[in-house]
Design an enzyme around this catalytic site. Sequence first.
Site, PDB file in Angstrom:
ATOM      1  N   GLU A   1      32.728  40.320  36.868  1.00  0.00           N
ATOM      2  CA  GLU A   1      31.768  39.709  37.966  1.00  0.00           C
ATOM      3  C   GLU A   1      31.949  40.691  39.177  1.00  0.00           C
ATOM      4  OE1 GLU A   1      33.811  37.666  36.123  1.00  0.00           O
ATOM      5  OE2 GLU A   1      32.121  36.878  34.857  1.00  0.00           O
TER       6      GLU A   1
ATOM      7  N   SER B   1      47.800  40.292  44.950  1.00  0.00           N
ATOM      8  CA  SER B   1      47.202  38.889  45.101  1.00  0.00           C
ATOM      9  C   SER B   1      48.229  37.917  45.813  1.00  0.00           C
ATOM     10  CB  SER B   1      46.883  38.477  43.549  1.00  0.00           C
ATOM     11  OG  SER B   1      45.984  39.320  42.845  1.00  0.00           O
TER      12      SER B   1
ATOM     13  N   SER C   1      37.458  41.564  38.430  1.00  0.00           N
ATOM     14  CA  SER C   1      37.083  40.767  37.286  1.00  0.00           C
ATOM     15  C   SER C   1      35.459  41.601  36.784  1.00  0.00           C
ATOM     16  CB  SER C   1      36.608  39.382  37.661  1.00  0.00           C
ATOM     17  OG  SER C   1      35.735  39.430  38.592  1.00  0.00           O
TER      18      SER C   1
ATOM     19  N   GLU D   1      42.114  53.575  39.280  1.00  0.00           N
ATOM     20  CA  GLU D   1      41.998  52.986  37.969  1.00  0.00           C
ATOM     21  C   GLU D   1      40.954  53.172  36.961  1.00  0.00           C
ATOM     22  OE1 GLU D   1      42.586  48.701  39.318  1.00  0.00           O
ATOM     23  OE2 GLU D   1      44.537  48.774  38.188  1.00  0.00           O
TER      24      GLU D   1
ATOM     25  N   GLN E   1      53.664  45.080  41.976  1.00  0.00           N
ATOM     26  CA  GLN E   1      52.473  45.100  42.740  1.00  0.00           C
ATOM     27  C   GLN E   1      52.260  43.893  43.688  1.00  0.00           C
ATOM     28  OE1 GLN E   1      48.749  45.164  40.892  1.00  0.00           O
ATOM     29  NE2 GLN E   1      47.779  46.428  42.528  1.00  0.00           N
ATOM     30  N   GLY E   2      52.345  43.942  44.742  1.00  0.00           N
ATOM     31  CA  GLY E   2      52.331  42.543  45.708  1.00  0.00           C
ATOM     32  C   GLY E   2      50.971  42.585  46.453  1.00  0.00           C
TER      33      GLY E   2
END
Lengths: 380, 401
Positions: free
Chosen positions: B388, B129, B386, B245, B126-127
């Site tokens: 957060e 980030s 995340s 997900e 997976q590209g």
Amino acid sequence: MDFDLSEDQRLLQDSLAKLLKDKYAFEQRKGYMASETGWSRDVWAAYADLGLLAMPFAEDDGGLGYGAVETMIVAEQFGRALALEPFIPTVVIGGAFLRHGATAEQRAALVPQIAEGKLLLAFAHTETQSRFDLNDVATTAKKDGAGWVIEGRKGVVVHGDTADQIIVTARVSGGRRDRDGIEVFLIPADTQGVTRRGFKTSDGQRAADITFDNVKVSADAKLNGGLALAERVVDEAIAALGAEAIGCMEASKDLTIEYLKTRKQFGRPIGSFQSLQHRAAEMMVCLEQARSMAMLAAMMASEEDPAERRRQMRAVKIEIGRNARFVGQQTVQMHGGIAMTMEYVGGHYLKRLTVIENMFGDVDHHLAALSEEGGVFVAA
Amino acid sequence: MELRFTDEERAFRQEVRAWIDENLPAETRERMASGRTPTKAMQIDWQKRLYAKGWAVPHWPVEWGGQKWSAIQRFILSEEMQSTPAPSPLGFNANMLGPVMIAFGTEEQKKHFLPKIASLDLWFCQGFSEPGAGSDLASLKTRAVREGDHYIVNGQKTWTTLAQHADWIFLLVRTDPGAAKQQEGISFLIADMKTPGITVRPIITIDGAHEVNEVFLDDVKVPVENLIGTENRGWDCAKFLLSNERTGQARVGASKERIRRLKLIAKEAPGGARPVMEDPRFRSRLTEVEVQLKALEMTTLRVLADENRQLSQRKPNPASSVLKIRGTELQQAISELYVMAAGPYGLVASDPEADRWNEPEVAQDWQTLAQATYFNWRKQSIYGGSTEIQKNIMAKAFLGL
């Protein structure tokens, strides 16, 4: 697996929600609290009209034959409204003692009275030394001809001040903390030798300290089942209290979110501050995890294997207790000063949740016991 | 409301369990039971067995190799694999790229790629980030410029998990830097890792493992037929992918297996005067985690029951956000309990890249892995949105703040 309510269950939920909306505005509640009983006989009669007081009893006994899911639905609504009536002591706890421990004749005599709202029950198990241990019983029951004589003192009997009959654990043999030798008695509150001192609990509800001084009861006052019966009933009570806590937490969370949107400081709604947003999100996580456990409790309330049921109910009590504490505390914290006042409903949720957390064993009590019993997931 | 598994669901679980027991190679099972990740060969071998059985991608449409299963059945299969433990089908293929291609791909793309994605004939990485685009993914800078039949791609991806094993990569690239909103100029491409100009550099994480990588893209020629969906609408694919997900992230089955193992280990683990398991403080912490895990299991089932509904009747369910937040917290908490149980022998650093480094034995395998796993699992509350970011989403979507 299906988590949806049936049509009938939804109807039950809606009609009770409507009733409580009419009868349980915060000011009305204040009035009930200030009355002599500490709750409303009129509202109790309205519950009877709705059939709530007949719910858990078999149809043959004059009840509706409902199960733990219906109890959950109703208790949750009571939690939302912070209802003060003795539903759990009379219908859930008293009802479970009658269903599992009374004779057919006793049920025939008592269930219709409960269903009509004419008979109130209370469960007297706590003693000064017992803390949360149901098996720690110093109160004695001695054979007296065909009947029994009860001697001892029970504390913090929830709604014991208005109950017509008291369900009492007493020791017929063995040492103070033995699991064997405990029996459960159903005693009319006006029996000679029963002295009650009523008082308020920290959430504004009522309880009593009850002394049994040479109290003579007949042979049929003894219910069937002893400690195992009491434990089974307490498991059902934990399920109902858990559901009540969910209603309370949800109302508490909703109130807080509304406040975050409307309260302005520094020229903007305080809900625009990320630290408060994240705390509100955490409240929601806590509520959903607790709600899952209330559902587990409804599922396990009818589990016949007492060890398995006990284990799961401990988990329920622990998880709901921890999350209720967070939600209750954060309701006050995020409101600020206003939730510190008696005039605002926010703090009352914290009070009720704190009482629920400390009934039938607090978080640490059940954590220690559950650890001892091998945890939640025991090797198959 | 019916809160128990049906007889059919129980029977299905038995069938799944028996099949896994019979088909999972012993060495794969042993390696995973010791807390290590499967080797590339083990992952491929297992996924091929699942594919042959029809169980690699049960959540896909039947025409592409899926099963007409309920969400509960899919949950049972995945829980059984986690609790054996067996490798799960590679997420990048089965849960990320596959569904995106089914939803957005052309017929030719589906016919050519979907069987290879499902069977792991092609291992995808997976590209997404980039060094400058983490939680703020839409700020990505990798640029793709259309030249004739190709895109010329330049840029850098990072945290690319298992790129060292991958045959292909799916990428988010910027095709319109002038778009009004940064989300609007992004496209979703796939590329062969052997294409000239792609360089993979390992990143060694704090546990010492080589799991993630940097991927450099230097004038990489990607044929235009490798565009998935519409040019400049790649953010739709990305959002769709991330919303898929949900229940997987709780990994309740895996956590239950880790707890089961920990209990066995802690019964034997020396704790001074008594085994670690008899230390009331340890046990109480363990029980606390178990209780939360039980709640998470119920929450997972609630979300699953919701996924069983027709899409049109489905409401956004706040319980689904709980899964990522609590699921990762609990996996991390369990890793801390292993560290506690290991005590001083937990200080021994395993060498995850060398198979026989612990011969003769310095410490038991589980002890040498305890701290490594603890370090490694700090990633869980960071990736996939995340904690957060999850809370930001909840505040907006469910609380209206």
